[in-house]
Enzyme design. Structure first.
Site, PDB file in Angstrom:
ATOM      1  N   ASP A  13       0.807  -1.222   0.000  1.00 55.45           N
ATOM      2  CA  ASP A  13       0.000   0.000   0.000  1.00 55.45           C
ATOM      3  C   ASP A  13       0.844   1.278   0.000  1.00 55.45           C
ATOM      4  OD1 ASP A  13      -2.184  -1.731   0.165  1.00 55.45           O
ATOM      5  OD2 ASP A  13      -2.074  -1.746   2.351  1.00 55.45           O
ATOM      6  N   LYS A  16       1.794   2.099  -5.030  1.00 55.39           N
ATOM      7  CA  LYS A  16       2.321   1.517  -6.276  1.00 55.39           C
ATOM      8  C   LYS A  16       1.367   1.817  -7.432  1.00 55.39           C
ATOM      9  CE  LYS A  16       2.362  -2.576  -4.367  1.00 55.39           C
ATOM     10  NZ  LYS A  16       2.105  -2.212  -2.973  1.00 55.39           N
ATOM     11  N   GLY A  40      -4.580  -4.388  -3.691  1.00 60.91           N
ATOM     12  CA  GLY A  40      -5.553  -3.316  -3.918  1.00 60.91           C
ATOM     13  C   GLY A  40      -4.779  -2.084  -4.319  1.00 60.91           C
ATOM     14  N   HIS A  41      -4.825  -1.747  -5.602  1.00 61.87           N
ATOM     15  CA  HIS A  41      -4.039  -0.623  -6.118  1.00 61.87           C
ATOM     16  C   HIS A  41      -4.969   0.518  -6.500  1.00 61.87           C
ATOM     17  CE1 HIS A  41      -0.714  -3.696  -7.326  1.00 61.87           C
ATOM     18  NE2 HIS A  41      -0.882  -3.603  -6.031  1.00 61.87           N
ATOM     19  N   GLN A 223       1.819  -6.360  -3.513  1.00 67.64           N
ATOM     20  CA  GLN A 223       2.391  -6.581  -2.181  1.00 67.64           C
ATOM     21  C   GLN A 223       3.728  -5.836  -2.060  1.00 67.64           C
ATOM     22  OE1 GLN A 223       0.999  -9.773  -3.732  1.00 67.64           O
ATOM     23  NE2 GLN A 223      -0.789  -8.768  -2.917  1.00 67.64           N
TER      24      GLN A 223
END
Ligand code: GDP
Ligand code: IMO
Ligand code: MG
Length: 424
Positions: A13, A16, A40-41, A223
């Site tokens: 988080d 990215k 989750g991007h 990640q």
């Protein structure tokens, strides 16, 4: 033209998605190599917020080829619902290809993820409950179901039935859980396979052809280094290799192809899930950062733990990934704090000071952060677009991070939006 990697340097988080979105605007191809829908991007573009989980963030740029490599684990149900909700917002998928070697996350993986976490009790990992660990377990045990199988109903029915029968025995006899309805699941997933069949493509070949054609390629990390199965805070990690070397394995290209490796960090540190976090702040400052930074998981909505920037872990990431440069995000969030702290080393219980991140948790235990302090800033920095426009204290903070992490800072995030980036 170049092949570049974007990697997380902390516990995920780091922003990215934002870095990838910027670099994807200049890329012909974006490739995901590992992880799954545990990622989750977030991309904020023209006031619209997109949260991407399995789909490469490059999808928001029309014409960019988006590839999901062999190293990814795919939950077809979740993938299709992500595609459906993006379709409603005008996103198209003509340019999406998924490697036949990628493994499929089945409902029993999700069930077993939950049951194993429950069984661990207070020693749980705090997973995203997306079945990631169990899917990778099957892959390495050589009993997994692959994307090729999913899109070939006869192959899928046979493999899914034998895998499902064994998993149901484990679910019921070991954990006392409720079995998965195999008939229903198999037919449901055959349906998903039919919808996804059009997207099959050999990512290794497609990427290699792109390299030969001199295309710009971006490998989208999910990640982060401290969640790597070997180089992270094991066992409080994910089950893949989110480090730069994982990109080559997960997309099927050789390391000589890679030109630049960009590491993304926040100007502070966050972590979702359990596990050690030396610079964690369980006080008003931690709460300030959590509230102001909106530190709630993009996948699970869980509050993220917060703490000061830890140069020991980022230097570890610089070494493990061979980083070319860093992107430091969310500097704007630190506005208003009187003093900023950065962890420069750890002090062990016997008084020894160490600068390299300990390889095992037993050695990390009892380590206390050694801090360097910086004056805070009160100016709004979100409209700065050049490094020189930043308040002097911010410039000094970043310059010191470069020294401590032994890596240049090439980009800085000063706000959530696509545009709020300083490139140096
Ligand atoms: P990822 O998993 O590394 O892609 O990061 P996430 O999207 O899970 O979390 C990063 C969060 O920080 C998202 O809400 C981003 O919109 C936000 N963000 C990224 N960079 C910046 C920045 O420079 N400033 C601010 N205020 N927010 C940012
Ligand atoms: P992005 O790509 C933050 C964490 C989980 C848990 C551990 C294991 O958005 O940075 P898993 O479900 O993978 O078995 O959970 O890893 N985790 C993440 N934390 N960002 C992520 O992805 C994460 N993906 C997994 O919270 O601690
Ligand atoms: Mg995230």
């Amino acid at each position: 033209m170049a092949a570049n990697i974007v990697i997380g340097t902390q516990w995920g988080d780091e922003g990215k998605g934002k870095a990838i979105d910027l670099l994807a605007s200049r890329a012909d191809i974006v490739v995901r190599s590992q992880g799954g829908n545990n990622a989750g991007h977030t991309v904020v573009a023209d006031g619209e917020t997109y949260k991407l989980h399995l789909i490469p963030s490059g999808i928001l740029h029309k014409g960019t080829l988006c590839l999901i490599g062999a190293g990814v684990v795919i939950d077809p149900k979740d993938l299709l619902s992500e595609m459906d909700s993006l379709s409603e917002r005008g996103v198209t998928f003509d340019n999406l290809k998924i490697d036949p070697r990628a493994h499929v996350t089945m409902p029993w993986h999700i069930t077993l993820d939950g049951l194993s976490e429950e069984f661990r009790g207070s020693k749980d990992i705090g997973t995203t409950h997306r079945g990631i660990g169990p899917a990778y377990m099957d892959k390495y045990e050589r009993s997994g179901i692959r994307f090729y199988d999913l899109v070939h109903p006869e192959v899928f029915r046979e493999k899914a039935r034998s895998a499902g029968e064994l998993k149901n025995a484990i679910i019921t006899k070991v954990f006392g859980g409720k079995p998965v309805d195999l008939d229903a699941v198999i037919e449901e997933y055959v349906g998903y396979g039919k919808r996804l069949a059009a997207y099959i493509g050999d990512v290794s070949v497609l990427t290699y052809e792109a390299v030969k054609a001199g295309k710009e390629i971006l490998f989208e990390g999910a990640q982060a280094t401290l969640l790597d199965i070997d180089y992270g805070t094991y066992p409080y990690v994910t089950s893949s290799h989110p480090v730069s070397a994982g990109v080559c394995i997960g997309s099927g290209v050789g390391p000589k192809v890679i030109d630049n490796i960009y590491g993304v960090a926040k100007a502070y540190t966050t972590r979702v899930g359990k596990g050690p976090f030396p610079t964690e702040l369980n006080d008003d400052i931690g709460k300030f950062i959590q509230d102001k930074g909106g530190e709630f998981g993009a996948t699970t909505g869980r509050p993220r733990r917060t703490g000061w920037f830890d140069a020991v872990i980022v230097r570890h990431a610089v070494r493990v990934n061979g980083l070319s440069s860093l992107m430091i995000n969310k500097l704007d969030i630190l506005k208003g704090l009187d003093t900023l702290k950065v962890c420069v080393a750890y002090k062990k219980p016997d008084g020894t000071v160490i600068k390299d991140f300990p390889p095992v948790l037993e050695e990390l235990e009892g380590c206390k952060p050694v801090y360097e302090e910086f004056p805070g800033f009160t100016e709004n920095i979100s409209s700065c677009r050049r490094f020189e426009e930043l308040p002097e204290v911010c410039q000094k903070y970043i310059t010191r991070l470069e020294e401590l992490c032994e890596c240049p800072v090439g980009m800085l995030g000063v706000g959530q939006d696509r545009e709020q980036i300083i490139e140096r």
